[in-house]
Scaffold this motif. Structure first.
Motif, PDB file in Angstrom:
ATOM      1  N   VAL A 276       3.718   2.575   2.512  1.00  0.00           N
ATOM      2  CA  VAL A 276       4.824   3.541   2.205  1.00  0.00           C
ATOM      3  C   VAL A 276       3.806   5.010   2.312  1.00  0.00           C
ATOM      4  O   VAL A 276       2.921   5.011   1.428  1.00  0.00           O
ATOM      5  CB  VAL A 276       5.330   3.389   0.856  1.00  0.00           C
ATOM      6  CG1 VAL A 276       6.134   4.775   0.211  1.00  0.00           C
ATOM      7  CG2 VAL A 276       6.261   2.098   0.791  1.00  0.00           C
ATOM      8  N   PHE A 277       4.081   5.711   2.904  1.00  0.00           N
ATOM      9  CA  PHE A 277       3.490   6.893   3.336  1.00  0.00           C
ATOM     10  C   PHE A 277       4.213   8.106   2.622  1.00  0.00           C
ATOM     11  O   PHE A 277       5.347   8.464   2.758  1.00  0.00           O
ATOM     12  CB  PHE A 277       3.715   7.287   4.873  1.00  0.00           C
ATOM     13  CG  PHE A 277       2.658   8.610   5.106  1.00  0.00           C
ATOM     14  CD1 PHE A 277       1.344   8.299   5.369  1.00  0.00           C
ATOM     15  CD2 PHE A 277       3.394   9.699   5.008  1.00  0.00           C
ATOM     16  CE1 PHE A 277       0.587   9.511   5.994  1.00  0.00           C
ATOM     17  CE2 PHE A 277       2.628  10.980   5.460  1.00  0.00           C
ATOM     18  CZ  PHE A 277       1.080  10.776   5.704  1.00  0.00           C
ATOM     19  N   VAL A 278       3.415   8.758   1.623  1.00  0.00           N
ATOM     20  CA  VAL A 278       3.585   9.931   0.797  1.00  0.00           C
ATOM     21  C   VAL A 278       3.078  11.106   1.278  1.00  0.00           C
ATOM     22  O   VAL A 278       1.700  11.282   1.387  1.00  0.00           O
ATOM     23  CB  VAL A 278       3.605   9.845  -0.593  1.00  0.00           C
ATOM     24  CG1 VAL A 278       4.162  10.720  -1.514  1.00  0.00           C
ATOM     25  CG2 VAL A 278       4.009   8.247  -1.188  1.00  0.00           C
ATOM     26  N   GLY A 279       3.807  12.070   2.137  1.00  0.00           N
ATOM     27  CA  GLY A 279       3.170  13.265   2.626  1.00  0.00           C
ATOM     28  C   GLY A 279       3.646  14.462   1.965  1.00  0.00           C
ATOM     29  O   GLY A 279       4.940  14.694   1.930  1.00  0.00           O
ATOM     30  N   HIS A 280       2.941  15.427   1.831  1.00  0.00           N
ATOM     31  CA  HIS A 280       3.400  16.702   1.388  1.00  0.00           C
ATOM     32  C   HIS A 280       3.402  17.812   2.436  1.00  0.00           C
ATOM     33  O   HIS A 280       2.610  17.827   3.201  1.00  0.00           O
ATOM     34  CB  HIS A 280       2.232  17.235   0.122  1.00  0.00           C
ATOM     35  CG  HIS A 280       2.845  18.714  -0.524  1.00  0.00           C
ATOM     36  ND1 HIS A 280       2.073  19.487  -0.598  1.00  0.00           N
ATOM     37  CD2 HIS A 280       4.157  19.098  -0.603  1.00  0.00           C
ATOM     38  CE1 HIS A 280       2.556  20.778  -0.983  1.00  0.00           C
ATOM     39  NE2 HIS A 280       3.653  20.349  -0.916  1.00  0.00           N
TER      40      HIS A 280
ATOM     41  N   THR B 167       0.641  -1.290   0.026  1.00  0.00           N
ATOM     42  CA  THR B 167       0.045   0.135   0.184  1.00  0.00           C
ATOM     43  C   THR B 167       0.852   1.274   0.160  1.00  0.00           C
ATOM     44  O   THR B 167       1.949   1.499   0.673  1.00  0.00           O
ATOM     45  CB  THR B 167      -0.965  -0.143   1.365  1.00  0.00           C
ATOM     46  OG1 THR B 167      -1.659  -0.918   1.172  1.00  0.00           O
ATOM     47  CG2 THR B 167      -1.838   1.345   1.352  1.00  0.00           C
ATOM     48  N   VAL B 168       0.472   2.168  -0.934  1.00  0.00           N
ATOM     49  CA  VAL B 168       1.049   3.557  -0.946  1.00  0.00           C
ATOM     50  C   VAL B 168      -0.071   4.573  -0.605  1.00  0.00           C
ATOM     51  O   VAL B 168      -0.972   4.509  -0.946  1.00  0.00           O
ATOM     52  CB  VAL B 168       1.742   3.865  -2.276  1.00  0.00           C
ATOM     53  CG1 VAL B 168       2.299   5.317  -2.046  1.00  0.00           C
ATOM     54  CG2 VAL B 168       2.832   2.663  -2.781  1.00  0.00           C
ATOM     55  N   MET B 169       0.219   5.196   0.495  1.00  0.00           N
ATOM     56  CA  MET B 169      -0.753   6.263   0.955  1.00  0.00           C
ATOM     57  C   MET B 169      -0.277   7.511   0.827  1.00  0.00           C
ATOM     58  O   MET B 169       0.753   7.967   0.927  1.00  0.00           O
ATOM     59  CB  MET B 169      -0.929   6.088   2.608  1.00  0.00           C
ATOM     60  CG  MET B 169      -1.869   7.130   3.078  1.00  0.00           C
ATOM     61  SD  MET B 169      -2.013   6.893   5.026  1.00  0.00           S
ATOM     62  CE  MET B 169      -3.249   5.323   5.116  1.00  0.00           C
ATOM     63  N   PHE B 170      -1.102   8.477   0.060  1.00  0.00           N
ATOM     64  CA  PHE B 170      -0.766   9.837  -0.262  1.00  0.00           C
ATOM     65  C   PHE B 170      -1.684  10.788   0.645  1.00  0.00           C
ATOM     66  O   PHE B 170      -2.862  10.667   0.873  1.00  0.00           O
ATOM     67  CB  PHE B 170      -1.147   9.894  -1.622  1.00  0.00           C
ATOM     68  CG  PHE B 170      -0.447   9.379  -2.666  1.00  0.00           C
ATOM     69  CD1 PHE B 170       0.801  10.084  -3.156  1.00  0.00           C
ATOM     70  CD2 PHE B 170      -0.473   8.230  -3.186  1.00  0.00           C
ATOM     71  CE1 PHE B 170       1.778   9.485  -3.807  1.00  0.00           C
ATOM     72  CE2 PHE B 170       0.095   7.602  -3.970  1.00  0.00           C
ATOM     73  CZ  PHE B 170       1.392   8.241  -4.364  1.00  0.00           C
TER      74      PHE B 170
END
Length: 266
Positions: free
Chosen positions: A89-93, A18-21
């Motif tokens: 995998v956490f993708v945070g802006h 899982t990739v979380m945005f």
């Protein structure tokens, strides 16, 4: 209240990992529309809106809970428990990079890695630390929001997006203008006065720090500081003006994100 409704959660794809945005201040999950579709064949993708933003349940915005970024970090863990396959995998802006890091400190076993797009551990200059703003700059920014929120967003949206991107600047302005002003003011104070430098040493999850070459919000020194203080981190600088490379430089952003994912082997 369901967590799906609270955070406006949407899931796409059905890969084994899982990739979380998660979006930055004043934005929503649509900010990732140029990035996540390319991952759908390989990953389960989870998109959400922070409470108080986008299509989230505004009535769930509790000023006490969200008086620090830890409240949002707790929400992230709720979403992971319900919607993720294996460690994420956490993708945070921007501010969500710190929210994701705090969540990973709370429950490191739930995270495979973190990708930080334009992160900042603190926006305020302090001695040798360069955050980008003096304390009086932040005070002025927050005071302007109090007296003239619409004027603030009209001034800040172009600066955040970057000079060469007028169409995207108008889009960002529209997103800011759709926010509830009271929530936006509160979240801005929490965001711009937060200092999570001391938390960097607690983060053990592999990290990619993705930074723009010219970013008014998160200058180069910030990325270098994070890289120096985050164990097991990589720093990648994209040639781009502005704070939103996932919109204004999506190909370069995706290329670097995808390379990192391949390195992880997930």
């Amino acid at each position: 209240m369901s967590i799906q409704y609270r955070n406006n959660v949407h899931c796409h794809g059905d890969g084994p990992a899982t990739v979380m945005f998660v979006h930055g201040y004043g934005c929503d999950q649509q900010m990732w529309r140029f990035i996540y579709p390319s991952l759908l064949g390989r990953y389960r993708v989870v998109l959400l809106d922070l409470v108080g933003s986008g299509g989230s349940d505004l009535s769930a915005y509790d000023r006490d809970k969200y008086s620090t970024l830890h409240g949002h970090a707790e929400d992230i863990l709720d979403v992971i428990d319900l919607y993720a396959k294996a460690p994420v995998v956490f993708v945070g802006h921007s501010v969500s990079a710190m929210i994701g890091m705090l969540a990973s400190i709370m429950s490191p076993e739930k995270f495979r890695a973190q990708i930080m797009v334009g992160p900042s551990a603190s926006y305020i200059n302090d001695g040798d630390y360069v955050g980008g703003y003096n304390p009086e700059d932040i005070d002025g920014l927050l005071q302007l929001m109090e007296v003239d929120y619409d004027g603030w967003v009209k001034r800040m949206a172009p600066a955040i997006m970057g000079a060469p991107h007028p169409i995207l600047s108008k889009e960002l302005l529209a997103r800011f203008q759709r926010n509830d002003p009271e929530i936006a003011r509160h979240f801005a104070r929490v965001t711009f006065t937060a200092d999570h430098r001391a938390d960097l040493a607690k983060s053990t999850v592999p990290a990619l720090i993705l930074q723009c070459s010219d970013d008014l919000i998160a200058p180069r020194e910030v990325g270098e500081y994070l890289h120096a203080h985050l164990a097991n981190s990589q720093l990648a600088v994209i040639d781009n003006i502005g704070h939103c490379p996932h919109l204004s430089a999506p190909s370069a952003s995706f290329e670097r994100i995808d390379r990192f994912l391949q390195q992880l082997g997930c």
